[in-house]
Design an enzyme around this catalytic site. Sequence first.
Site, mmCIF file in Angstrom:
data_model
loop_
_atom_site.group_PDB
_atom_site.id
_atom_site.type_symbol
_atom_site.label_atom_id
_atom_site.label_comp_id
_atom_site.label_asym_id
_atom_site.label_seq_id
_atom_site.Cartn_x
_atom_site.Cartn_y
_atom_site.Cartn_z
ATOM 1 N N GLY A 65 0.903 -2.762 -0.524
ATOM 2 C CA GLY A 65 0.275 -3.694 -1.468
ATOM 3 C C GLY A 65 0.172 -5.068 -0.854
ATOM 4 O O GLY A 65 0.204 -5.207 0.382
ATOM 5 N N ASN A 66 0.067 -6.089 -1.708
ATOM 6 C CA ASN A 66 -0.106 -7.460 -1.234
ATOM 7 C C ASN A 66 1.042 -7.946 -0.363
ATOM 8 O O ASN A 66 0.840 -8.700 0.575
ATOM 9 C CB ASN A 66 -0.221 -8.417 -2.427
ATOM 10 C CG ASN A 66 -1.479 -8.136 -3.212
ATOM 11 O OD1 ASN A 66 -2.406 -7.520 -2.691
ATOM 12 N ND2 ASN A 66 -1.513 -8.561 -4.463
ATOM 13 N N THR A 69 4.867 -3.174 2.622
ATOM 14 C CA THR A 69 4.902 -1.728 2.391
ATOM 15 C C THR A 69 5.923 -1.360 1.316
ATOM 16 O O THR A 69 6.844 -2.124 1.034
ATOM 17 C CB THR A 69 5.274 -0.989 3.686
ATOM 18 O OG1 THR A 69 6.475 -1.588 4.185
ATOM 19 C CG2 THR A 69 4.198 -1.075 4.726
ATOM 20 N N LYS A 87 10.168 -2.113 -2.090
ATOM 21 C CA LYS A 87 9.021 -2.939 -1.690
ATOM 22 C C LYS A 87 9.529 -3.945 -0.667
ATOM 23 O O LYS A 87 10.452 -4.720 -0.959
ATOM 24 C CB LYS A 87 8.470 -3.657 -2.934
ATOM 25 C CG LYS A 87 7.077 -4.162 -2.774
ATOM 26 C CD LYS A 87 6.569 -4.835 -4.036
ATOM 27 C CE LYS A 87 5.672 -3.946 -4.842
ATOM 28 N NZ LYS A 87 4.893 -4.686 -5.852
ATOM 29 N N ASP A 179 -2.527 -6.715 -15.423
ATOM 30 C CA ASP A 179 -3.107 -5.871 -14.363
ATOM 31 C C ASP A 179 -2.934 -4.402 -14.724
ATOM 32 O O ASP A 179 -2.629 -3.571 -13.868
ATOM 33 C CB ASP A 179 -2.456 -6.194 -13.010
ATOM 34 C CG ASP A 179 -3.316 -5.750 -11.831
ATOM 35 O OD1 ASP A 179 -4.454 -5.291 -12.057
ATOM 36 O OD2 ASP A 179 -2.839 -5.854 -10.685
HETATM 37 P P1 AMP Z 1 2.175 -2.399 -5.295
HETATM 38 O O1 AMP Z 1 2.384 -3.381 -4.194
HETATM 39 O O2 AMP Z 1 3.155 -2.591 -6.440
HETATM 40 O O3 AMP Z 1 0.748 -2.322 -5.750
HETATM 41 O O4 AMP Z 1 2.522 -0.951 -4.658
HETATM 42 C C1 AMP Z 1 1.715 -0.374 -3.660
HETATM 43 C C2 AMP Z 1 1.826 1.146 -3.691
HETATM 44 O O5 AMP Z 1 3.179 1.545 -3.411
HETATM 45 C C3 AMP Z 1 1.510 1.787 -5.057
HETATM 46 O O6 AMP Z 1 0.147 2.024 -5.230
HETATM 47 C C4 AMP Z 1 2.303 3.079 -4.979
HETATM 48 O O7 AMP Z 1 1.587 4.063 -4.262
HETATM 49 C C5 AMP Z 1 3.533 2.681 -4.175
HETATM 50 N N1 AMP Z 1 4.637 2.329 -5.085
HETATM 51 C C6 AMP Z 1 4.901 1.105 -5.611
HETATM 52 N N2 AMP Z 1 5.975 1.143 -6.398
HETATM 53 C C7 AMP Z 1 6.428 2.429 -6.377
HETATM 54 C C8 AMP Z 1 7.507 3.134 -7.044
HETATM 55 N N3 AMP Z 1 8.359 2.469 -7.840
HETATM 56 N N4 AMP Z 1 7.629 4.447 -6.826
HETATM 57 C C9 AMP Z 1 6.758 5.090 -6.007
HETATM 58 N N5 AMP Z 1 5.736 4.506 -5.375
HETATM 59 C C10 AMP Z 1 5.560 3.187 -5.548
#
Ligand code: AMP
Length: 320
Positions: A65-66, A69, A87, A179
């Site tokens: 995401g932003n 990883t 994260k 969002d």
């Molecule tokens: P985000 O930065 O929150 O948009 O997360 C990016 C990606 O990481 C998401 O689209 C999911 O595929 C994966 N992800 C984020 N949080 C979780 C979580 N708690 N459990 C599993 N996958 C996650």
Amino acid sequence: MTAFRSKTTDNLNQYATRPESTKNAEAMPMDTEVYESPYADPDELRTSTVDRKQLILEDGELGSGNFGTVMKGIYKMRKTEKQVAVKILKNDDNNAAVRDEMLREAGVMQQLDNPYIVRMIGICEAENLMLVMELADLGPLNKFLQKNRQIAVRNITELVHQVSMGMKYLEEHNFVHRDLAARNVLLVTQHYAKISDFGLSKALTEEENYYKAKGHGKWPVKWYAPECMNFFKFSCKSDVWSFGVLMWEAYSLGQKPYKGMKGNEVIQMIESGERMAAPANCPPEMYELMKKCWTYKADERPGFNVVEPRLRDYYYDISQ
Ligand code: AMP
């Protein structure tokens, strides 16, 4: 900001009205271990920081995401261990602004405790800044639906209803998500959804039931209500609008809303009173509910206190 947490048992109370006929159906999230808060056991002390020694990072990326990883990991607590998602802030992004943003997201998540919202376990300050969360192994709802097109309407309704329960909780506690979209609903199992990504979320004050953005940002325009675009005003009612778009995504098996249209074309379409057509095979009752969520005026739009029981009733009707 005052911290609050409802006990897991409080959340169970909303099932008190579950009809007899559905009580012996397949296992529901609350019947399983994954439903439990990691802190349900009083011996596991609640803390907002995670010791790096208690955290094992596994190979393989869950997503990105932003901030950087998201990796799978194991969090070793006193008596048990739990699979987690971590994260990880990019190293080159250890600049103050991005770091603050991640800490702000953690600050919002820390105040929330609901089975249909991804729980934050804690922040870990080590080689990188890390946000440790509950794991939702099956990933984003839109992608899951694109890959599992045989899914029953009843199953989609079950998941969408769970999202509405999580959103009702946010509404009751005066948080706006800002969002809400199928990409930000993560699945623990095919029958258990959780709302994630609190990067744009805001806690509302007692006096004001909306948040006024200072200016236009990088916004998910196709999910935003007219008052967000016109007056930068965000409330639980604008989350309801987004929820309508999320319902459309779910019943269309993960298709992109307003496909092929630009943001300003979508705005014009909404202003002219037009709305997206029903997805193929969408139950008419659910399309009616989507259109209610897309009521132009926020005051006339239902809240999650209305949307959630509608979905619950419909889900029970088709589960008979
Ligand atoms: P985000 O930065 O929150 O948009 O997360 C990016 C990606 O990481 C998401 O689209 C999911 O595929 C994966 N992800 C984020 N949080 C979780 C979580 N708690 N459990 C599993 N996958 C996650």
